[in-house]
Design a protein around this motif. Structure first.
Motif, PDB file in Angstrom:
ATOM      1  N   LYS A   8       0.968  -1.222   0.079  1.00  0.00           N
ATOM      2  CA  LYS A   8       0.096  -0.015  -0.024  1.00  0.00           C
ATOM      3  C   LYS A   8       0.946   1.114  -0.137  1.00  0.00           C
ATOM      4  CE  LYS A   8      -0.440   0.548   4.926  1.00  0.00           C
ATOM      5  NZ  LYS A   8      -1.166   0.639   6.129  1.00  0.00           N
ATOM      6  N   ALA A  31      -6.926   6.118  -3.968  1.00  0.00           N
ATOM      7  CA  ALA A  31      -5.940   6.269  -4.883  1.00  0.00           C
ATOM      8  C   ALA A  31      -6.462   5.847  -6.099  1.00  0.00           C
ATOM      9  CB  ALA A  31      -4.751   5.405  -4.560  1.00  0.00           C
ATOM     10  N   TYR A  89       5.387  17.794   2.411  1.00  0.00           N
ATOM     11  CA  TYR A  89       5.584  17.921   1.036  1.00  0.00           C
ATOM     12  C   TYR A  89       4.766  18.868  -0.068  1.00  0.00           C
ATOM     13  CZ  TYR A  89       7.194  13.367   2.854  1.00  0.00           C
ATOM     14  OH  TYR A  89       7.896  12.295   3.157  1.00  0.00           O
ATOM     15  N   ARG A 106       5.674  15.369  -3.077  1.00  0.00           N
ATOM     16  CA  ARG A 106       5.907  14.091  -3.249  1.00  0.00           C
ATOM     17  C   ARG A 106       5.193  13.680  -4.669  1.00  0.00           C
ATOM     18  NH1 ARG A 106       3.938  10.313   1.588  1.00  0.00           N
ATOM     19  NH2 ARG A 106       1.916  10.747   0.833  1.00  0.00           N
ATOM     20  N   TYR A 121     -11.061   3.305   1.004  1.00  0.00           N
ATOM     21  CA  TYR A 121     -10.438   4.018   2.242  1.00  0.00           C
ATOM     22  C   TYR A 121      -9.921   5.292   1.675  1.00  0.00           C
ATOM     23  CZ  TYR A 121     -10.127  -0.687   4.189  1.00  0.00           C
ATOM     24  OH  TYR A 121     -10.581  -2.237   4.566  1.00  0.00           O
ATOM     25  N   ASN A 165       4.029   5.350   7.343  1.00  0.00           N
ATOM     26  CA  ASN A 165       4.768   6.621   6.663  1.00  0.00           C
ATOM     27  C   ASN A 165       3.596   7.579   6.538  1.00  0.00           C
ATOM     28  OD1 ASN A 165       3.492   5.320   4.754  1.00  0.00           O
ATOM     29  ND2 ASN A 165       5.258   6.066   3.167  1.00  0.00           N
ATOM     30  N   VAL A 202       2.556   4.163  -1.973  1.00  0.00           N
ATOM     31  CA  VAL A 202       2.275   4.946  -3.070  1.00  0.00           C
ATOM     32  C   VAL A 202       3.622   5.116  -3.375  1.00  0.00           C
ATOM     33  CG1 VAL A 202       1.710   6.759  -4.268  1.00  0.00           C
ATOM     34  CG2 VAL A 202       0.225   6.055  -2.575  1.00  0.00           C
ATOM     35  N   LEU A 237       8.583  17.663  11.111  1.00  0.00           N
ATOM     36  CA  LEU A 237       7.841  16.930  10.067  1.00  0.00           C
ATOM     37  C   LEU A 237       8.170  17.915   8.720  1.00  0.00           C
ATOM     38  CD1 LEU A 237       5.618  15.217   9.350  1.00  0.00           C
ATOM     39  CD2 LEU A 237       4.110  17.412   9.321  1.00  0.00           C
ATOM     40  N   GLU A 238       8.644  16.916   7.837  1.00  0.00           N
ATOM     41  CA  GLU A 238       8.671  17.681   6.372  1.00  0.00           C
ATOM     42  C   GLU A 238       7.363  17.437   5.564  1.00  0.00           C
ATOM     43  OE1 GLU A 238      11.901  15.156   4.734  1.00  0.00           O
ATOM     44  OE2 GLU A 238      13.342  16.545   5.421  1.00  0.00           O
TER      45      GLU A 238
END
Ligand SMILES: O=c1ccn([C@@H]2O[C@H](COP(=O)(O)OP(=O)(O)O[C@H]3O[C@H](CO)[C@H](O)[C@H](O)[C@H]3O)[C@@H](O)[C@H]2O)c(=O)[nH]1
Length: 357
Positions: free
Chosen positions: A84, A126, A219, A294, A177, A199, A86, A216-217
């Motif tokens: 799962k 997705a 994106y 990302r 979901y 993640n 991406v 925290l990065e």
């Protein structure tokens, strides 16, 4: 009902197994433990006692599956096993195809051989991908923007074909979901993040809030949204789990059919708003910095949840505050913020170009 749950040692699967057991169903988890954990299985066994069994198996091993199905004789299958991530799916598309598509075909074939007539399949938002018609309704044509999304869309097709084999009186349901968040404290998960590392945004926030990471990065901050960060439909893991109870009940009462239901809150929240809500709910500040977007991320993702409400009678119960409470790490009750703004000294330098400090 006797329910065989693939992927039940994983994050969503374990929460679904717990709710099914709480409501008196018999549950057999089938999992290869590639990312799931035996600790989770032990907790479920403790809860379910004689109502619970565990089979260590791979969904691609059709013969083994048939053997297990014959032994357990499930009334319904909830199929959640799969890959799962991406980003990873761009690097290992074949692995995703094998697990998500071939694995689903193998499972359906074993279900047919054992005359099981009900399948509930875990899919994902997705599959909507870059579709511009947000909120996403179930009848939008799939338009995935990642190999992961494509494998899930293909697996959905297989499930649909299986369900529509009308003379067998089958019912097949696809649940898509959106962004499940939170953990049930029952699982004794010290950090309240996914056992396999996790993640997701929520997991990354917890790693920062507990000091495992400095910041925290985020994106991207140039998306066409009010604050420039992506907007997501965060939904409480308990709501997701309870939707499976509804789905199981639905397969009992509905005429043999195929149906798709979105599982989201029906509301979207930006990454920055989510950090703020987390602070409000827990007192914990999450320092952050912006990094480039990302690959594969959409600007906005939000579910239309009408269909699930109308047909399955499922309505999510938790708002963003409740969701943030459920991602709170252990040992952290509500308390004042340790600091008000991200300390710039904590911002780690790395190879990625910063969009904004
Ligand atoms: O460290 C992080 C982690 C995430 N994000 C951002 O937070 C948002 C949510 O990211 P997640 O990784 O938590 O979730 P996604 O929306 O990317 O993906 C989730 O929803 C998808 C469907 O759209 C798939 O189901 C996927 O498996 C599931 O994790 C995104 O804008 C992402 O860019 C960050 O900024 N920093």
């Amino acid at each position: 009902m006797k329910i065989l749950l693939t992927g039940g040692a994983g994050y969503v699967g374990s929460h679904v197994a717990k709710v099914l057991l709480e409501f008196g169903h018999g549950v057999a988890v089938l999992d290869n433990l590639a990312t799931g954990h035996m600790r989770t299985i032990s907790k479920l066994a403790e809860l379910g006692k004689r109502n619970f069994s565990f089979f260590e198996a791979d969904i691609c091993a059709t013969d083994h599956l048939e053997q297990i199905f014959r032994q357990y004789e499930p009334d319904a299958i909830v199929h959640m096993a799969g890959l799962k991530l991406v980003e990873e799916s761009f690097e290992r598309p074949e692995a995703y195809f094998r697990c998500n598509v071939v694995g689903t075909a193998s499972l359906l074939s074993a279900a047919s051989a054992c005359r099981c007539k009900r399948v509930i399949y875990s899919s994902t938002a997705a599959v909507y991908g870059a579709s511009e018609r947000c909120p996403f309704r179930e009848d939008l044509p799939p338009s995935p923007s990642s190999p992961y999304g494509w494998t899930k869309a293909l697996a959905e097709r297989l499930v649909r074909k299986w369900g529509e084999t009308g003379y067998q009186a089958r019912t097949a349901i696809v649940l898509r979901y959106f962004n499940p968040c939170g953990h049930d404290r029952f699982f004794d998960n010290p950090l309240q993040i996914e056992d396999s590392g996790g993640n997701s945004l929520a997991d990354a926030m917890v790693r920062v809030a507990t000091g495992l990471e400095s910041h925290l990065e985020i994106y991207g901050n140039t998306y066409p949204t009010a604050d420039g960060t992506c907007r997501r439909d965060f939904v409480h893991i308990r709501d997701i789990a309870e939707a499976h109870l509804r789905a199981v009940a639905f397969t009992e009462t509905a005429a043999p059919s195929f149906d798709i239901f979105n599982l989201g809150s029906g509301k979207d929240t930006s990454v920055l708003e989510f950090l703020e809500a987390f602070h409000e709910a827990t007192g914990l500040r999450v320092p952050f910095s912006f990094v480039p977007p990302r690959k594969g991320d959409l600007a906005v993702s939000r579910a239309d949840v009408e269909r699930a409400a109308m047909r399955m009678k499922w309505v999510p119960r938790y708002d963003i505050h409740g969701i943030c409470q459920a991602i709170r790490p252990r040992g952290h009750s509500v308390r004042p913020a340790p600091f008000a703004t991200p300390p710039r000294t904590l911002v780690r330098r790395n190879h990625r170009e910063r969009v904004k400090g």
